[in-house]
Design an enzyme around this catalytic site. Sequence first.
Site, PDB file in Angstrom:
ATOM      1  N   ASP A  49      38.388  46.384-104.402  1.00  0.00           N
ATOM      2  CA  ASP A  49      38.452  47.431-103.371  1.00  0.00           C
ATOM      3  C   ASP A  49      37.233  47.361-102.450  1.00  0.00           C
ATOM      4  OD1 ASP A  49      36.628  48.440-105.180  1.00  0.00           O
ATOM      5  OD2 ASP A  49      37.563  50.417-105.364  1.00  0.00           O
ATOM      6  N   ASP A  88      41.951  45.592-108.086  1.00  0.00           N
ATOM      7  CA  ASP A  88      41.338  46.910-108.302  1.00  0.00           C
ATOM      8  C   ASP A  88      42.331  48.028-108.053  1.00  0.00           C
ATOM      9  OD1 ASP A  88      38.699  46.960-109.151  1.00  0.00           O
ATOM     10  OD2 ASP A  88      37.917  46.472-107.159  1.00  0.00           O
ATOM     11  N   LYS A 117      42.038  46.348-112.511  1.00  0.00           N
ATOM     12  CA  LYS A 117      40.693  46.784-112.913  1.00  0.00           C
ATOM     13  C   LYS A 117      40.537  48.237-112.496  1.00  0.00           C
ATOM     14  CE  LYS A 117      36.741  45.300-110.747  1.00  0.00           C
ATOM     15  NZ  LYS A 117      36.228  46.549-110.177  1.00  0.00           N
ATOM     16  N   GLU A 119      37.630  51.786-112.760  1.00  0.00           N
ATOM     17  CA  GLU A 119      36.252  52.194-113.015  1.00  0.00           C
ATOM     18  C   GLU A 119      36.202  53.383-113.962  1.00  0.00           C
ATOM     19  OE1 GLU A 119      34.326  52.890-109.233  1.00  0.00           O
ATOM     20  OE2 GLU A 119      34.841  50.897-108.475  1.00  0.00           O
ATOM     21  N   GLU A 186      28.143  46.480-113.531  1.00  0.00           N
ATOM     22  CA  GLU A 186      27.545  46.346-112.196  1.00  0.00           C
ATOM     23  C   GLU A 186      26.220  47.101-112.124  1.00  0.00           C
ATOM     24  OE1 GLU A 186      30.180  47.125-108.912  1.00  0.00           O
ATOM     25  OE2 GLU A 186      28.547  47.062-107.438  1.00  0.00           O
TER      26      GLU A 186
HETATM   27  O1  KIV Z   1      35.564  45.585-105.528  1.00  0.00           O
HETATM   28  C1  KIV Z   1      34.807  44.702-105.945  1.00  0.00           C
HETATM   29  O2  KIV Z   1      34.484  43.730-105.245  1.00  0.00           O
HETATM   30  C2  KIV Z   1      34.284  44.831-107.305  1.00  0.00           C
HETATM   31  C3  KIV Z   1      33.261  43.846-107.745  1.00  0.00           C
HETATM   32  C4  KIV Z   1      31.954  44.162-107.133  1.00  0.00           C
HETATM   33  C5  KIV Z   1      33.171  43.760-109.219  1.00  0.00           C
HETATM   34  O3  KIV Z   1      34.668  45.701-108.011  1.00  0.00           O
END
Ligand code: KIV
Length: 283
Positions: A49, A88, A117, A119, A186
């Site tokens: 994202d 994401d 993915k 968070e 991160e």
């Molecule tokens: O959105 C993204 O690029 C990320 C990475 C920084 C892991 O989540």
Amino acid sequence: METNKKSVPLIRAHKASGANPPIAMVTAYDAPGARMADAAGVDIILVGDSLAMVVLGYDDTLSVTIDDMAYHTRAVSRTNPKALVVTDMPWLSYHIGVRDAVKNAAKLIRAGAEAVKLEGGANRIKVVKALVDAEIPVMGHLGLTPQSIHAFGGFSVQAKTKEAAKVLLDDAVQLEQSGVFSIVFEAVPQAVAAKATEILRVPTIGIGAGPDCDGQVLVFHDLLGLTFGHKPKFVRRYGSLGEMGIKALEGYVHDVKMKSFPAPEEGYQAGQGELDDFSYGRN
Ligand code: KIV
């Protein structure tokens, strides 16, 4: 039959076999980016994202929607990369309810993602379990989670105290127990990421988390020098494509202004003699 296609079980098994060499992950958001990443041999392409910031020009990641993420996932997945494609889940696509989260993740899978993915830690366990139950592989993301920018008060290093490090490791263990197949860390201290890597059975993938993780991830535009302005200290630039692009575009503008572009061989001619007596009078 493709034999070296990366899959979730392969990434998981890589940790069990010592994670050597480390996993290389990079973001991509379109077909040319995915083709470049795949040709370079990355293991995982993340349709991140970060799209919001590095492609769409927003100041944070909060403005991208599930439809934006699906659109860019389709572009990446059309290239049939050997790399595993992870997308994401954007802000608010998994915060409102578990059913909503599963439906949104399914949109990404139908767009070509092979995993999603998201968070967060303890507060996301129900969602992770529901996704895994729906056969959707999940990658976790802890530490500086950009979707929490307002809660954090900015983009800042996380887990810097013993108490915060313990919470982070508890979150990581809970995510693992809920079925995630790997976790991104991160902007956390190296020692915290090293401890996570030691205690977890799933691979850890670091960004600003030091060299001890089982893998590393960088944002495509950061590593190629296509971002302008502030560069976080964890970004290593492997190219200056932004500068190269400006020079190339200056060359184009120059040639247009000087009428040296296009050359005759860069255009099309009519058939022999076809337009010799051609005239057209506008009414
Ligand atoms: O959105 C993204 O690029 C990320 C990475 C920084 C892991 O989540």
